[in-house]
Write a protein that holds these residues in place. Sequence first.
Motif, mmCIF file in Angstrom:
data_model
loop_
_atom_site.group_PDB
_atom_site.id
_atom_site.type_symbol
_atom_site.label_atom_id
_atom_site.label_comp_id
_atom_site.label_asym_id
_atom_site.label_seq_id
_atom_site.Cartn_x
_atom_site.Cartn_y
_atom_site.Cartn_z
ATOM 1 N N GLU A 103 -11.322 2.212 10.676
ATOM 2 C CA GLU A 103 -11.399 0.699 10.799
ATOM 3 C C GLU A 103 -10.825 -0.117 10.340
ATOM 4 O OE1 GLU A 103 -14.721 -0.177 13.803
ATOM 5 O OE2 GLU A 103 -15.198 1.231 13.622
ATOM 6 N N GLU A 104 -11.560 0.273 9.013
ATOM 7 C CA GLU A 104 -10.629 -0.883 7.361
ATOM 8 C C GLU A 104 -9.512 -0.935 7.508
ATOM 9 O OE1 GLU A 104 -11.407 -0.945 3.172
ATOM 10 O OE2 GLU A 104 -13.300 -0.175 4.376
ATOM 11 N N MET A 105 -9.457 0.222 7.532
ATOM 12 C CA MET A 105 -7.582 0.096 7.446
ATOM 13 C C MET A 105 -6.473 -0.484 8.400
ATOM 14 S SD MET A 105 -5.221 1.687 5.531
ATOM 15 C CE MET A 105 -5.525 2.290 4.121
ATOM 16 N N ASP A 106 -7.201 0.141 9.497
ATOM 17 C CA ASP A 106 -6.940 -0.492 10.248
ATOM 18 C C ASP A 106 -6.568 -2.298 10.032
ATOM 19 O OD1 ASP A 106 -5.668 1.092 12.801
ATOM 20 O OD2 ASP A 106 -7.470 1.217 13.289
ATOM 21 N N LYS A 107 -7.824 -2.781 9.801
ATOM 22 C CA LYS A 107 -7.991 -4.622 9.332
ATOM 23 C C LYS A 107 -7.023 -4.147 8.862
ATOM 24 C CE LYS A 107 -12.747 -4.399 11.106
ATOM 25 N NZ LYS A 107 -14.075 -5.357 10.177
ATOM 26 N N ARG A 108 -6.566 -4.082 7.198
ATOM 27 C CA ARG A 108 -6.260 -4.156 6.366
ATOM 28 C C ARG A 108 -4.183 -4.193 6.705
ATOM 29 N NH1 ARG A 108 -8.114 -4.121 2.032
ATOM 30 N NH2 ARG A 108 -10.055 -2.677 1.164
ATOM 31 N N ARG A 109 -4.026 -3.141 7.494
ATOM 32 C CA ARG A 109 -2.407 -2.833 8.273
ATOM 33 C C ARG A 109 -2.600 -4.166 8.782
ATOM 34 N NH1 ARG A 109 -2.450 3.884 9.594
ATOM 35 N NH2 ARG A 109 -1.926 3.970 7.388
ATOM 36 N N GLY A 149 11.468 -2.222 -3.597
ATOM 37 C CA GLY A 149 9.993 -1.739 -3.838
ATOM 38 C C GLY A 149 9.078 -2.643 -2.201
ATOM 39 N N TRP A 150 9.345 -2.775 -1.597
ATOM 40 C CA TRP A 150 8.571 -3.447 -0.751
ATOM 41 C C TRP A 150 7.389 -2.542 -0.121
ATOM 42 C CZ3 TRP A 150 7.508 -8.098 0.232
ATOM 43 C CH2 TRP A 150 7.967 -9.086 -0.231
ATOM 44 N N LYS A 151 7.863 -1.713 0.139
ATOM 45 C CA LYS A 151 6.929 -0.090 0.932
ATOM 46 C C LYS A 151 5.510 -0.127 -0.301
ATOM 47 C CE LYS A 151 6.840 3.965 2.837
ATOM 48 N NZ LYS A 151 7.408 5.177 3.489
ATOM 49 N N GLU A 152 6.131 0.046 -1.322
ATOM 50 C CA GLU A 152 4.932 0.057 -2.659
ATOM 51 C C GLU A 152 4.273 -0.908 -2.579
ATOM 52 O OE1 GLU A 152 8.453 0.767 -2.554
ATOM 53 O OE2 GLU A 152 8.561 3.066 -3.039
ATOM 54 N N ARG A 153 5.098 -1.630 -2.504
ATOM 55 C CA ARG A 153 4.277 -3.182 -2.933
ATOM 56 C C ARG A 153 3.285 -3.150 -1.802
ATOM 57 N NH1 ARG A 153 9.236 -7.168 -3.891
ATOM 58 N NH2 ARG A 153 7.579 -8.712 -3.473
ATOM 59 N N ALA A 154 3.987 -3.152 -0.404
ATOM 60 C CA ALA A 154 2.834 -3.300 0.824
ATOM 61 C C ALA A 154 1.405 -2.109 0.600
ATOM 62 C CB ALA A 154 3.265 -2.844 2.248
ATOM 63 N N GLU A 162 -0.348 -1.130 -2.134
ATOM 64 C CA GLU A 162 -0.883 -1.880 -2.992
ATOM 65 C C GLU A 162 -1.481 -3.020 -2.497
ATOM 66 O OE1 GLU A 162 -1.656 -0.520 -6.042
ATOM 67 O OE2 GLU A 162 -1.212 1.180 -5.742
ATOM 68 N N GLY A 163 -0.487 -3.426 -2.007
ATOM 69 C CA GLY A 163 -1.359 -5.388 -1.380
ATOM 70 C C GLY A 163 -2.276 -4.793 -0.161
ATOM 71 N N MET A 164 -2.199 -3.843 0.679
ATOM 72 C CA MET A 164 -2.589 -3.598 1.910
ATOM 73 C C MET A 164 -5.275 -3.415 1.041
ATOM 74 S SD MET A 164 -1.570 -1.620 4.830
ATOM 75 C CE MET A 164 -0.806 -0.446 4.269
ATOM 76 N N LYS A 165 -4.384 -2.290 -0.905
ATOM 77 C CA LYS A 165 -6.015 -2.250 -0.913
ATOM 78 C C LYS A 165 -6.374 -3.757 -1.002
ATOM 79 C CE LYS A 165 -3.655 1.850 -2.885
ATOM 80 N NZ LYS A 165 -3.436 3.180 -3.393
ATOM 81 N N ARG A 166 -5.739 -4.716 -1.884
ATOM 82 C CA ARG A 166 -6.644 -5.642 -1.971
ATOM 83 C C ARG A 166 -6.523 -6.663 -1.611
ATOM 84 N NH1 ARG A 166 -1.972 -5.111 -5.840
ATOM 85 N NH2 ARG A 166 -0.756 -6.385 -5.020
ATOM 86 N N LEU A 167 -6.340 -6.513 0.043
ATOM 87 C CA LEU A 167 -6.551 -7.334 0.701
ATOM 88 C C LEU A 167 -8.545 -7.830 1.202
ATOM 89 C CD1 LEU A 167 -3.831 -6.323 3.977
ATOM 90 C CD2 LEU A 167 -4.011 -8.832 2.595
ATOM 91 N N ASP A 168 -8.749 -8.932 1.182
ATOM 92 C CA ASP A 168 -10.153 -8.655 1.465
ATOM 93 C C ASP A 168 -10.633 -8.688 2.758
ATOM 94 O OD1 ASP A 168 -12.736 -9.550 0.478
ATOM 95 O OD2 ASP A 168 -12.367 -11.617 0.516
ATOM 96 N N ILE A 169 -11.021 -7.664 3.113
ATOM 97 C CA ILE A 169 -11.733 -7.334 4.715
ATOM 98 C C ILE A 169 -13.383 -7.798 4.571
ATOM 99 C CG2 ILE A 169 -11.612 -5.574 6.239
ATOM 100 C CD1 ILE A 169 -9.749 -5.938 5.542
#
Length: 295
Positions: free
Chosen positions: A252-258, A281-286, A288-295
């Motif tokens: 569920e957390e990964m769905d929210k990040r996506r 480099g958008w795919k790599e930035r995405a 990394e960016g999803m990991k940092r999102l505040d859920i």
Amino acid sequence: MSPIPSFQKGNTALITGGASGIGLALATRLLSYGLRVVVADKDASSLYRLSLAPETEGLVPFEMDVGKLEDWARLKKKVEEEFDGKLNILALNAGRSLPTSFSNPDPANFYETMSTNLFGVINGITTLLPLIQSTSTSSSSPASIIITGSKQGITNPPSNPAYNASKSAVKTLAEHLSFDLSTTHPNISVHLLVPGWTFTGMTGNLHSEKKKEKEKEKPKGAWWPEQVIDYLEKKMGEGKFYVICPDNDVSEEMDKRRMLWAMGDVVEGRPPLTRWRGEDGWKERAEEGMKRLDI
């Protein structure tokens, strides 16, 4: 007995695309609770097999094309004549995924996809909503509308624009329906069912040897259709509109990040579909960016 008020014995349910997969799992669950269940589907052979299966005793099959208004008129007449116009549950689940691409000059698959996925929902709501409204006149006779969406209609992965667009439109329609009914008919709950990876290959043929073979082929990451219905019941019991199902691979957390990252493309003015863009480099930035999102 289910804790969901509309899932009670003696109530009437109608499920489109109910001859296989998630629709069939819902039909079987409701039959086990003692509901009267009408299953509408385009697949006549699967409907016939269901009518003979012991576990679907009491199921009422109805062959139709959800993209055709005249078929909905026939179905409405059947509900009026055989069930006194009572309809406690409407599950608009019929869907298809035909390959579509803008490089193909023939738009036939676009039309077919929209006819089933989008207009199958529009036709169902506009035709049967009056019956649901008349059934749910008080808190003692609540009703539910369940509309099957897709994560592809939210995160919009590339490769099939028509399917993604149809499911995105379905999400919007369901949201508006929920908003409108919340004040005019508060006894009708609306739920957007968004399955995760679900293994449905064997469910249309309940008693064949092929089913036993296919059951062994289920990928570890996928859920069974029955697990989706378990999750649906849980979220309906919590009064949730959005039923975003995880699976054994995606939490569920990964769905929210996506989903948050996808909306960020709009809010931050990024190129569309950055999760899948190889350039700059958008795919790599995405990732990394999803990991940092505040859920």
